[in-house]
Design an enzyme around this catalytic site. Sequence first.
Site, PDB file in Angstrom:
ATOM      1  N   HIS A   1       0.815  -1.213   0.000  1.00  0.00           N
ATOM      2  CA  HIS A   1       0.000   0.000   0.000  1.00  0.00           C
ATOM      3  C   HIS A   1       0.850   1.265   0.000  1.00  0.00           C
ATOM      4  CE1 HIS A   1       1.128   0.710   4.197  1.00  0.00           C
ATOM      5  NE2 HIS A   1       0.918  -0.579   4.397  1.00  0.00           N
TER       6      HIS A   1
ATOM      7  N   GLU B   1      -2.488  -6.969   7.521  1.00  0.00           N
ATOM      8  CA  GLU B   1      -1.151  -6.993   8.109  1.00  0.00           C
ATOM      9  C   GLU B   1      -1.160  -7.802   9.409  1.00  0.00           C
ATOM     10  OE1 GLU B   1       1.839  -7.246   7.922  1.00  0.00           O
ATOM     11  OE2 GLU B   1       2.657  -5.220   7.576  1.00  0.00           O
TER      12      GLU B   1
END
Length: 291
Positions: free
Chosen positions: A8, A92
């Site tokens: 990202h 994550e």
Amino acid sequence: MHIFLIRHGETEHNVAGLLAGVSDSRLTNHGRIQTERLGQYLAAHRNLRFTRIFASDLQRAYMTAEQIQKHQAMQWPEAGVPDVIRLALLREQDFGSLELVPWASRRAQEAINPADPSYRPQETTEAMARRADTFINNHVIPLSVSSLVAEQDSLPECVAVVSHGLFLSILWKTLLTKFHAGTVVLGPNVEVLSHGRPLEYLPSWSNTGFLEMTIHHQNHSGRSEDSASRRPLTTRTGDTLPFVGCRVTVHTVNGKDHLSDLRRARGGIGSSPYDAKQKSLDGFFKRPKNG
């Protein structure tokens, strides 16, 4: 099948140096520009047409994926553009009670008491590997099989997976276990900086950096195989490998050509959280039209 493993864009917690695993960090203004550059680069410069776009369901990842989707639609306005598939599997690592603790602050980490009733343990590497394995089994392997039996005039599978740095490392390592030893090779553009470094530790991911690879279906002579001629490859322990008769070529590690001339806006603007409701920076400096 072409696959991109993408991290990202820059977030507010990246800038602050905080452990933000499952905390839903916002992109910074600089991070937003990174995602726009990425989407434009993949569509307009590389002329890539994605058939699947997967993303973590945390906003820093799916907003990055949405920029890829947006530029796909701009490049091929009359073609069908895939939706962004948001998956909690691609999140994550959960840092537990260490969420939003400074990366470099050992003292703060040591101060967390496991005996505290509010204590949350950190997600283990093994748990992350199980998530990665589930994603590969449920989403990547079926696409690999479908690409083998697809008709020649059909669009080749081109897959974007937008996730997070630590999880992408686990995803890569887990993916490697699905292939026979010696079937993963590095392309000529991949520079191996550490001699003798194991393949599973090769990649790294800057913000919007990507690992690019191709999974080839072929037999030992290098020709494409039909399903009747393929035999399962097995590991030394006798387990059947899911990617039968396949080879992998890694084309790019931490690809970031799209960021080559990007500079951070001064005055703290670039590091501030991105707000879609605010005017773009250009909007504040445009002169009114005459008349």
